[in-house]
Enzyme design. Structure first.
Site, PDB file in Angstrom:
ATOM      1  CG  ASP A   1      -2.014  -1.058   1.074  1.00  0.00           C
ATOM      2  OD1 ASP A   1      -2.876  -0.893   0.211  1.00  0.00           O
ATOM      3  OD2 ASP A   1      -1.983  -2.042   1.829  1.00  0.00           O
ATOM      4  CB  THR A   2       2.278   2.964  -2.318  1.00  0.00           C
ATOM      5  OG1 THR A   2       3.121   1.875  -1.965  1.00  0.00           O
ATOM      6  CG2 THR A   2       3.130   4.122  -2.790  1.00  0.00           C
ATOM      7  CB  VAL A   3      -0.102   7.926  -1.073  1.00  0.00           C
ATOM      8  CG1 VAL A   3      -1.086   7.431  -0.020  1.00  0.00           C
ATOM      9  CG2 VAL A   3       1.142   8.499  -0.413  1.00  0.00           C
TER      10      VAL A   3
END
Length: 560
Positions: free
Chosen positions: A360-362
């Site tokens: 999960d990353t932005v």
């Protein structure tokens, strides 16, 4: 009907068109903060760091100052694309010999939340260095961090998809010994959709960074807290590891796809995977195949499998080992790989790679009124990363070191002060003729990222979709993107919306397919943002920006 079971995209979202500037991110409060910075006279880099900090507050399930960051920055005056590598390195005492003595090998790897998975967090330095090198000079680092500080102190309502991710990862914050994990919980539990969440300790961390710059993070109280937390969970990080960390500024790598220059961060990042796949695909008549037809998907899947196989073999920290970038991006090499793709069957004999694990990353994008753009990505790696929270700091530490191999002799084998193979990658597109910016874009999500870069770009270039439509379309993902312990290049997940007859044809071609992936599991296919310039598609003959934001996230694109 439980609409969350499919998380259907029922409403229509038009592509955003604006004139003066634009921000697209996965959280609307962060997007608004970026716009406010632009209106105060900040440029794309200033706004990007304000967004990065705000997302740390609102999406700690994905990102934070305890992780890493990369960016591409387009300077409209010079028409040059700059690259920044804000990834951290393994501790100086972390050797393969040490791990072997502790019983860890490639077949018996340390757990994903072990202290050994914590590499030096590179984000704090990356934020400071981005403002210093690319910022407008009109705003200070403190100016860019202040909105996030206020958000953390006053509280914010947790959005739907983030609430789900928070609950999924909250067990890490409750691990025995992780006493400060409670700082990221609400009454001992993950905050729910609509709950108001505060994080005053993160606000204090941001204030120390704002007041003292990089020393406020990599030396003193915060640095000591990081080392103590890593040690408690079996790691060997030292104060010198933190003090010696540096961001590197590097020339991006690029390829030309039908007259468009596509830019990525070089290794240790995996952006080269997307460029290799585009080189392979350039000579196919993809438009004639039809969008998301079985033959089209088969061709993209095979091109990406071939590219991943090469990336897994070679990609590593180029300061420690030789990475044959020129060979990998050579058009003649792409032609050789292209010949391996059959119209009738999959090619498993060349597809074996490392285990794919989830992330999960932005990812977010910013453009300003002067035509500058910042394509920025920030990540903890797997959700909360390790979930380890340094005392009185309000953030978790990444587990990026889990992406090292423990295979002796491999280019990506773990070693002291070495950067791991890195999944997070921002992208840009410029005109091959004029050098003008055409798009600042990216798709987050572990090993999905180069796959997402290729799919949404071809949606635009080959099929004329605007940025929002390009992001809305259903995707495929090679590998079990969110299954940490298993996965290979053999497996293909298909998102809800790809028809049954296409699924059947892909199975007949030899693909191992999981069809109709829906609901919150759509996160497997990443969450992207796109800002393009000019009339659509890719004709920069006016001053408007065209932007889209992924419906798989809580965010939006806003312009002014």
């Amino acid at each position: 009907m439980d609409r969350d079971a499919e998380l259907p995209f029922l409403s229509h979202r038009s592509v955003l068109v604006c004139k003066s500037g634009c921000v697209a991110s996965s959280q609307q409060l962060a997007t608004n903060i970026g716009i406010d910075i632009l209106k105060k006279g900040g440029n794309a880099a200033d706004a990007a760091i304000a967004v990065a900090a705000a997302l740390n507050v609102t999406e700690p399930t994905s990102t934070g100052i305890g992780g890493d960051a990369f960016c591409l920055y387009f300077d409209n005056e010079t028409k040059k694309v700059h690259g920044m590598n804000g990834s951290g390195r393994a501790p100086g005492k972390l050797t393969l010999e040490l791990l072997n003595k502790e019983g860890f090998t490639e077949k018996n790897k340390f757990p994903a939340n072990h202290g050994h998975t914590v590499t030096v967090p590179g984000a704090a330095a990356a934020w400071c260095d981005t403002v210093d090198k690319f910022g407008s000079g009109k705003l200070t680092l403190a100016d860019t961090l202040e909105p996030a500080i206020k958000l953390a102190e006053d509280g914010f309502p947790v959005q739907k998809i983030t609430a789900h991710a928070w609950k999924q990862g909250s067990h890490l914050l409750l691990e025995p010994g992780n006493t400060d994990g409670q700082d990221l919980l609400l009454n001992g539990k993950a905050p729910g959709h609509g709950d108001i969440m505060k994080n005053p300790k993160l606000a204090t961390t941001f204030r120390e960074l704002a007041a003292n710059g990089k020393k406020g993070f990599y030396e003193g109280r915060i640095a000591q807290a990081i080392c103590d937390a890593v040690s408690k969970f079996g790691g060997v990080m030292s104060l010198d590891d933190l003090k010696n960390h540096v961001t590197t500024f590097e020339d991006p790598i690029k390829t030309s796809y039908k007259g468009h220059n596509v830019w990525e961060i070089p290794p240790n990042g995996q952006g080269i995977t997307a460029l290799m796949a585009l080189n392979i695909l350039e000579e196919f008549n993809l438009k004639e195949m039809g969008h998301n037809s079985a033959q089209y998907l088969h061709t993209l899947i095979e091109a990406l499998r071939l590219s991943f196989a090469d990336t897994f073999k070679h990609c590593a920290d180029p300061s420690k080992v030789h990475v044959p970038v020129d060979k990998m991006l050579c058009k003649n090499y792409a032609a050789e790989r292209r010949r391996l793709i059959s119209k009738e069957r999959a090619i498993p004999e060349v597809c074996h790679g490392e285990s794919l694990s989830g992330s999960d990353t932005v990812y977010f994008s910013v453009v300003d009124r002067r035509g500058n753009a910042c394509s920025f990505i920030n990540s903890n790696y797997m959700g909360f990363g390790t979930g380890i929270v340094p005392s009185n700091c309000g953030f978790t530490l990444q587990n990026r070191g889990y992406n090292f191999t423990l295979e002796p002799g491999h280019p990506n084998v773990i070693a002291p002060n070495k950067r791991p193979y890195h999944t997070i990658i921002p992208a840009m597109v410029t005109s091959g003729e004029t050098g003008e910016l055409l798009a600042s874009y990216g798709v987050m999500g572990g090993f999905m990222q180069p796959q997402g870069h290729v799919q949404v770009l071809l949606n635009m270039l080959e099929f004329g979709m605007d940025p929002q439509m390009a992001l809305d379309m259903p995707r495929f993902c090679i590998g079990h993107g969110h299954t940490v312990k298993s996965g290979s290049l053999e497996h293909v997940a298909l998102e809800y919306g790809i028809p049954d007859n296409v699924v059947k044809q892909l199975q007949d071609m030899g693909h191992g397919v999981t069809p109709h992936v829906a609901g919150f599991s759509r996160s497997l296919f990443g969450r992207g943002q796109i800002i393009a310039r000019g009339k659509w598609p890719f004709k920069p003959d006016n001053d408007c920006y065209w932007a889209g934001s992924d419906p798989r996230a809580d965010g939006m694109a806003i312009g002014y």
